[in-house]
Design a protein around this motif. Sequence first.
Motif, PDB file in Angstrom:
ATOM      1  N   GLY A 135      41.566  57.528  31.735  1.00  0.00           N
ATOM      2  CA  GLY A 135      42.416  57.248  30.584  1.00  0.00           C
ATOM      3  C   GLY A 135      41.639  56.885  29.341  1.00  0.00           C
ATOM      4  O   GLY A 135      42.217  56.615  28.291  1.00  0.00           O
ATOM      5  N   GLY A 136      40.320  56.892  29.430  1.00  0.00           N
ATOM      6  CA  GLY A 136      39.510  56.583  28.261  1.00  0.00           C
ATOM      7  C   GLY A 136      38.229  55.883  28.638  1.00  0.00           C
ATOM      8  O   GLY A 136      38.154  55.198  29.654  1.00  0.00           O
ATOM      9  N   SER A 137      37.206  56.089  27.830  1.00  0.00           N
ATOM     10  CA  SER A 137      35.906  55.498  28.118  1.00  0.00           C
ATOM     11  C   SER A 137      35.921  53.991  27.875  1.00  0.00           C
ATOM     12  O   SER A 137      36.729  53.473  27.102  1.00  0.00           O
ATOM     13  CB  SER A 137      34.821  56.142  27.252  1.00  0.00           C
ATOM     14  N   GLU A 138      35.019  53.297  28.521  1.00  0.00           N
ATOM     15  CA  GLU A 138      34.922  51.850  28.391  1.00  0.00           C
ATOM     16  C   GLU A 138      34.427  51.464  26.998  1.00  0.00           C
ATOM     17  O   GLU A 138      33.504  52.090  26.470  1.00  0.00           O
ATOM     18  CB  GLU A 138      33.957  51.330  29.447  1.00  0.00           C
ATOM     19  N   PRO A 139      35.024  50.453  26.375  1.00  0.00           N
ATOM     20  CA  PRO A 139      34.559  50.010  25.055  1.00  0.00           C
ATOM     21  C   PRO A 139      33.116  49.511  25.116  1.00  0.00           C
ATOM     22  O   PRO A 139      32.630  49.084  26.165  1.00  0.00           O
ATOM     23  CB  PRO A 139      35.510  48.862  24.705  1.00  0.00           C
TER      24      PRO A 139
ATOM     25  N   PHE B 122      42.192  49.050  25.620  1.00  0.00           N
ATOM     26  CA  PHE B 122      41.546  49.690  26.772  1.00  0.00           C
ATOM     27  C   PHE B 122      42.278  49.327  28.061  1.00  0.00           C
ATOM     28  O   PHE B 122      42.588  50.190  28.884  1.00  0.00           O
ATOM     29  CB  PHE B 122      40.082  49.254  26.854  1.00  0.00           C
ATOM     30  N   PHE B 123      42.597  48.063  28.232  1.00  0.00           N
ATOM     31  CA  PHE B 123      43.322  47.635  29.426  1.00  0.00           C
ATOM     32  C   PHE B 123      44.759  48.155  29.422  1.00  0.00           C
ATOM     33  O   PHE B 123      45.295  48.532  30.470  1.00  0.00           O
ATOM     34  CB  PHE B 123      43.317  46.110  29.533  1.00  0.00           C
ATOM     35  N   THR B 124      45.374  48.191  28.253  1.00  0.00           N
ATOM     36  CA  THR B 124      46.755  48.688  28.145  1.00  0.00           C
ATOM     37  C   THR B 124      46.852  50.156  28.535  1.00  0.00           C
ATOM     38  O   THR B 124      47.846  50.589  29.130  1.00  0.00           O
ATOM     39  CB  THR B 124      47.277  48.501  26.711  1.00  0.00           C
ATOM     40  N   ASP B 125      45.815  50.919  28.222  1.00  0.00           N
ATOM     41  CA  ASP B 125      45.820  52.365  28.480  1.00  0.00           C
ATOM     42  C   ASP B 125      45.522  52.713  29.932  1.00  0.00           C
ATOM     43  O   ASP B 125      45.599  53.891  30.313  1.00  0.00           O
ATOM     44  CB  ASP B 125      44.799  53.060  27.578  1.00  0.00           C
ATOM     45  N   ARG B 126      45.141  51.740  30.738  1.00  0.00           N
ATOM     46  CA  ARG B 126      44.814  52.036  32.131  1.00  0.00           C
ATOM     47  C   ARG B 126      46.070  52.393  32.913  1.00  0.00           C
ATOM     48  O   ARG B 126      47.163  51.866  32.641  1.00  0.00           O
ATOM     49  CB  ARG B 126      44.167  50.846  32.834  1.00  0.00           C
ATOM     50  N   ASP B 127      45.889  53.259  33.904  1.00  0.00           N
ATOM     51  CA  ASP B 127      46.954  53.563  34.851  1.00  0.00           C
ATOM     52  C   ASP B 127      46.939  52.484  35.934  1.00  0.00           C
ATOM     53  O   ASP B 127      45.942  52.340  36.655  1.00  0.00           O
ATOM     54  CB  ASP B 127      46.732  54.950  35.471  1.00  0.00           C
ATOM     55  N   VAL B 128      48.009  51.728  36.029  1.00  0.00           N
ATOM     56  CA  VAL B 128      48.045  50.576  36.941  1.00  0.00           C
ATOM     57  C   VAL B 128      47.755  50.979  38.384  1.00  0.00           C
ATOM     58  O   VAL B 128      46.970  50.334  39.084  1.00  0.00           O
ATOM     59  CB  VAL B 128      49.400  49.849  36.858  1.00  0.00           C
ATOM     60  N   ASP B 129      48.389  52.054  38.836  1.00  0.00           N
ATOM     61  CA  ASP B 129      48.192  52.489  40.224  1.00  0.00           C
ATOM     62  C   ASP B 129      46.742  52.879  40.492  1.00  0.00           C
ATOM     63  O   ASP B 129      46.180  52.561  41.548  1.00  0.00           O
ATOM     64  CB  ASP B 129      49.115  53.671  40.539  1.00  0.00           C
ATOM     65  N   LEU B 130      46.131  53.562  39.510  1.00  0.00           N
ATOM     66  CA  LEU B 130      44.735  53.954  39.681  1.00  0.00           C
ATOM     67  C   LEU B 130      43.818  52.730  39.696  1.00  0.00           C
ATOM     68  O   LEU B 130      42.866  52.672  40.474  1.00  0.00           O
ATOM     69  CB  LEU B 130      44.308  54.906  38.556  1.00  0.00           C
TER      70      LEU B 130
END
Length: 217
Positions: A31-35, A47-55
């Motif tokens: 979902g995106g590279s690490e800051p 960055f945390f908001t864009d994460r897929d919770v299940d993943l």
Amino acid sequence: MTNARLAQMEALGGIVFVLLQLVSQTMLKAGGSEPKFDAQSVEIAQFFTDRDVDLVWTGSFLASLSVIPFMAFAVVVWNALWGAESGANIGSTTAMAFGRIVAVIGLIATLFWSMAIFRVEDGLSPEMSRTLFDLGNFTFATQWIAIGGFLLFTGISSLQTRVFATWIGWSSVVIALALLVGRYFWTDQTAFGPYVLYWIWLIVISVILFIRARAKG
């Protein structure tokens, strides 16, 4: 299950550990590279908001699970060193002690980013996002000290006993020293090079130990 078969399975623990870590990291960063380490708190929160919770949950679980094959691998390494040493078995015992520390820190390191994801829907603040982000990264980097100790004393014992080839003993010592120095410069991307070499070391030693265990079986 015979001891020989169990030894073969545990010898492959290093490879299983690396595979689980690779899959875990891929899931955690989907979902995106690490800051960058000096990124703004708002960027880290996003960055945390864009994460897929299940993943993230699956990735965190796999990262925690990877401690099991790592410890199995560490026991086989310790057993090989212990059997070749004489006297007080200081080298193998010290290496095993550091191996345990590696496992404990590895479990702790999986907590912080998971905690951030767990609280995103509750309105995780940018400041708390940065704190959890930094805790995760600092814990990961601090683990390099324990890994360095594990490799250093494995290498020293190997050079003394010749339980592994000389080049493996020296490469263990060199990678260990690189990890210890890398901890000081850990915010520089080049500092991650020794950690990649550590993964390669795990794979090589796993293959060697598996071949030996299979020959004995």
